[in-house]
Design a protein around this motif. Structure first.
Motif, PDB file in Angstrom:
ATOM      1  N   ASP A   1     -21.191  -2.050  37.855  1.00 38.12           N
ATOM      2  CA  ASP A   1     -22.053  -3.151  38.314  1.00 38.12           C
ATOM      3  C   ASP A   1     -23.431  -2.645  38.715  1.00 38.12           C
ATOM      4  N   ILE A   2     -23.500  -1.382  39.128  1.00 35.51           N
ATOM      5  CA  ILE A   2     -24.757  -0.806  39.624  1.00 35.51           C
ATOM      6  C   ILE A   2     -25.005   0.479  38.852  1.00 35.51           C
ATOM      7  N   LEU A   3     -26.158   0.553  38.210  1.00 38.76           N
ATOM      8  CA  LEU A   3     -26.538   1.786  37.503  1.00 38.76           C
ATOM      9  C   LEU A   3     -27.849   2.287  38.094  1.00 38.76           C
ATOM     10  N   VAL A   4     -27.819   3.516  38.571  1.00 40.97           N
ATOM     11  CA  VAL A   4     -29.049   4.125  39.085  1.00 40.97           C
ATOM     12  C   VAL A   4     -29.445   5.246  38.131  1.00 40.97           C
ATOM     13  N   ASN A   5     -30.516   4.998  37.377  1.00 36.92           N
ATOM     14  CA  ASN A   5     -31.019   5.996  36.431  1.00 36.92           C
ATOM     15  C   ASN A   5     -31.953   6.940  37.189  1.00 36.92           C
ATOM     16  N   ASN A   6     -31.358   7.997  37.688  1.00 36.92           N
ATOM     17  CA  ASN A   6     -32.101   8.925  38.549  1.00 36.92           C
ATOM     18  C   ASN A   6     -32.355  10.273  37.881  1.00 36.92           C
ATOM     19  N   ALA A   7     -31.497  10.657  36.933  1.00 37.20           N
ATOM     20  CA  ALA A   7     -31.593  12.012  36.363  1.00 37.20           C
ATOM     21  C   ALA A   7     -32.981  12.262  35.792  1.00 37.20           C
ATOM     22  N   GLY A   8     -33.560  13.374  36.151  1.00 37.79           N
ATOM     23  CA  GLY A   8     -34.891  13.681  35.642  1.00 37.79           C
ATOM     24  C   GLY A   8     -35.180  15.170  35.735  1.00 37.79           C
ATOM     25  N   ILE A   9     -36.036  15.617  34.826  1.00 41.92           N
ATOM     26  CA  ILE A   9     -36.412  17.039  34.815  1.00 41.92           C
ATOM     27  C   ILE A   9     -37.937  17.158  34.761  1.00 41.92           C
ATOM     28  N   THR A  10     -38.424  18.322  35.129  1.00 39.09           N
ATOM     29  CA  THR A  10     -39.845  18.619  34.905  1.00 39.09           C
ATOM     30  C   THR A  10     -39.965  19.844  34.000  1.00 39.09           C
ATOM     31  N   ARG A  11     -40.979  19.837  33.185  1.00 41.59           N
ATOM     32  CA  ARG A  11     -41.384  21.006  32.390  1.00 41.59           C
ATOM     33  C   ARG A  11     -42.903  21.034  32.471  1.00 41.59           C
ATOM     34  N   ASP A  12     -43.420  21.304  33.686  1.00 45.52           N
ATOM     35  CA  ASP A  12     -44.859  21.175  33.922  1.00 45.52           C
ATOM     36  C   ASP A  12     -45.661  22.249  33.201  1.00 45.52           C
ATOM     37  N   ALA A  13     -46.759  21.831  32.623  1.00 42.43           N
ATOM     38  CA  ALA A  13     -47.723  22.762  32.018  1.00 42.43           C
ATOM     39  C   ALA A  13     -49.008  21.985  31.780  1.00 42.43           C
ATOM     40  N   MET A  14     -50.139  22.671  31.934  1.00 45.18           N
ATOM     41  CA  MET A  14     -51.382  22.023  31.540  1.00 45.18           C
ATOM     42  C   MET A  14     -51.266  21.700  30.045  1.00 45.18           C
ATOM     43  N   PHE A  15     -51.901  20.627  29.610  1.00 41.09           N
ATOM     44  CA  PHE A  15     -51.662  20.136  28.248  1.00 41.09           C
ATOM     45  C   PHE A  15     -52.040  21.173  27.193  1.00 41.09           C
ATOM     46  N   HIS A  16     -53.071  21.966  27.479  1.00 42.59           N
ATOM     47  CA  HIS A  16     -53.480  22.965  26.475  1.00 42.59           C
ATOM     48  C   HIS A  16     -52.436  24.072  26.315  1.00 42.59           C
ATOM     49  N   LYS A  17     -51.446  24.095  27.222  1.00 45.29           N
ATOM     50  CA  LYS A  17     -50.362  25.082  27.075  1.00 45.29           C
ATOM     51  C   LYS A  17     -49.012  24.419  26.781  1.00 45.29           C
ATOM     52  N   MET A  18     -48.972  23.104  26.767  1.00 48.17           N
ATOM     53  CA  MET A  18     -47.675  22.406  26.635  1.00 48.17           C
ATOM     54  C   MET A  18     -47.118  22.546  25.210  1.00 48.17           C
ATOM     55  N   THR A  19     -45.838  22.869  25.119  1.00 52.07           N
ATOM     56  CA  THR A  19     -45.189  23.036  23.809  1.00 52.07           C
ATOM     57  C   THR A  19     -44.488  21.734  23.396  1.00 52.07           C
ATOM     58  N   PRO A  20     -44.260  21.556  22.095  1.00 52.67           N
ATOM     59  CA  PRO A  20     -43.493  20.386  21.649  1.00 52.67           C
ATOM     60  C   PRO A  20     -42.131  20.309  22.348  1.00 52.67           C
ATOM     61  N   GLN A  21     -41.541  21.456  22.609  1.00 56.89           N
ATOM     62  CA  GLN A  21     -40.231  21.455  23.283  1.00 56.89           C
ATOM     63  C   GLN A  21     -40.331  20.910  24.711  1.00 56.89           C
ATOM     64  N   GLN A  22     -41.377  21.319  25.432  1.00 56.59           N
ATOM     65  CA  GLN A  22     -41.560  20.806  26.800  1.00 56.59           C
ATOM     66  C   GLN A  22     -41.771  19.296  26.787  1.00 56.59           C
ATOM     67  N   TRP A  23     -42.511  18.821  25.809  1.00 56.42           N
ATOM     68  CA  TRP A  23     -42.719  17.372  25.671  1.00 56.42           C
ATOM     69  C   TRP A  23     -41.391  16.673  25.392  1.00 56.42           C
ATOM     70  N   GLN A  24     -40.672  17.154  24.373  1.00 54.97           N
ATOM     71  CA  GLN A  24     -39.474  16.490  23.898  1.00 54.97           C
ATOM     72  C   GLN A  24     -38.360  16.482  24.946  1.00 54.97           C
ATOM     73  N   GLU A  25     -38.180  17.598  25.636  1.00 51.54           N
ATOM     74  CA  GLU A  25     -37.098  17.663  26.626  1.00 51.54           C
ATOM     75  C   GLU A  25     -37.303  16.622  27.727  1.00 51.54           C
ATOM     76  N   VAL A  26     -38.545  16.504  28.174  1.00 48.93           N
ATOM     77  CA  VAL A  26     -38.819  15.567  29.274  1.00 48.93           C
ATOM     78  C   VAL A  26     -38.699  14.118  28.804  1.00 48.93           C
TER      79      VAL A  26
END
Ligand code: CAA
Length: 241
Positions: free
Chosen positions: A77-102
């Motif tokens: 009856d109640i769903l709390v969508n809380n699961a979350g991760i961070t893969r922080d990086a400045m955009f000029h260093k961000m990889t496709p994997q860091q984008w996709q995982e998040v």
């Protein structure tokens, strides 16, 4: 009224506080986790809350896991969508994997978890979906183009689904925590914390996980039936959008 609740990422951090608060409010709770067996088992021992392991990034795993919870505990009856991760990086260093995982965990995870409970909520004419977004989905955050995009997407998802659920007794709301005192903060250097984050919080401190859990308990209650499609900010005054 006692109901069955699932809290994703419900064994650590904000999610653990939410699981415990929903239990204290009389609900039967299933807490999911992705990887940390040791922490999840300790949480189960300490709280008596059932724990289930699956990856919210996988639709099939969610469908299978939810079917198991429904067989063992009851219809969700109640769903709390809380699961979350961070893969922080400045955009000029961000990889496709860091984008996709998040994006996969923090945005697609909401589809993967909500779709399998939606038909049951519609047929029972009751449901509470509570999506834990973030202040950084509202205001954007340097170093978090991936996370900010996913969390902003969570708010759009909330608003669209709220319109669909309204006639069926299903409310869909988002909570946007600010910076909360959990393990996730450990990824931020002391320098960035002191220079860029704490000075921006008018109340002058990080939030506590319980302060978010109390918002969830309210939105999950029968008292909150007129609140849907809303975004509840709990950020110590850091952003007033
Ligand atoms: N605002 C403005 N400038 C910032 C900034 C910010 N929030 N954070 C860092 N900068 C600046 C730094 O001061 C630095 O500038 P100088 O070179 O002039 O000193 C520059 O940006 C590069 O920063 P770093 O030296 O830290 O670069 P890095 O590559 O070592 O690290 C980073 C990059 C991992 C993104 C790091 O800056 C960081 O962790 N930033 C914080 C990001 C953040 O707030 N994440 C939130 C995590 S908590 C969460 O996500 C939960 C939630 O929902 C709120």
């Amino acid at each position: 009224m006692a109901r069955t609740a699932i809290v994703t990422g419900g064994t650590r951090g904000i999610g653990a506080a939410i699981s415990m608060a929903l239990k204290a409010a009389g609900h039967q709770v299933a807490a999911t986790y992705a990887g940390n067996d040791e922490k999840a088992n300790a949480f189960k021992q300490e709280t008596g809350i059932a724990v289930y392991k699956w990856d919210v990034g996988s639709y099939d795993a969610c469908a299978e896991g939810i079917a198991k919870v429904e067989a063992e505990i009851g219809p969700v009856d109640i769903l709390v969508n809380n699961a979350g991760i961070t893969r922080d990086a400045m955009f000029h260093k961000m990889t496709p994997q860091q984008w996709q995982e998040v994006i996969n965990t923090n945005l697609s995870g909401l589809f993967n978890m909500t779709r399998p409970v939606w038909d049951g909520m519609r047929s029972r004419s009751f449901g509470r979906i509570i999506n834990i977004s973030s202040i950084n989905g509202q205001k954007g955050q340097a170093g978090q183009a991936n996370y900010s995009a996913a969390k902003a997407g969570d708010i759009g998802f909330t608003r669209a689904l709220a319109q669909e659920g309204a006639k069926k007794g299903i409310t869909v709301n988002a909570i946007c925590p600010g910076y909360i005192n959990t393990e996730m903060m450990a990824t931020i250097s002391e320098d960035v914390m002191q220079k860029h984050i704490l000075p921006q919080i008018p109340v002058g401190r990080l939030g506590e996980a319980d302060e978010i859990a109390r918002c969830v308990v309210f939105l999950a209650s029968d008292d909150a039936s007129f609140i849907t499609g809303s975004t509840l900010s709990a950020n110590g005054g850091q952003y007033m959008g």
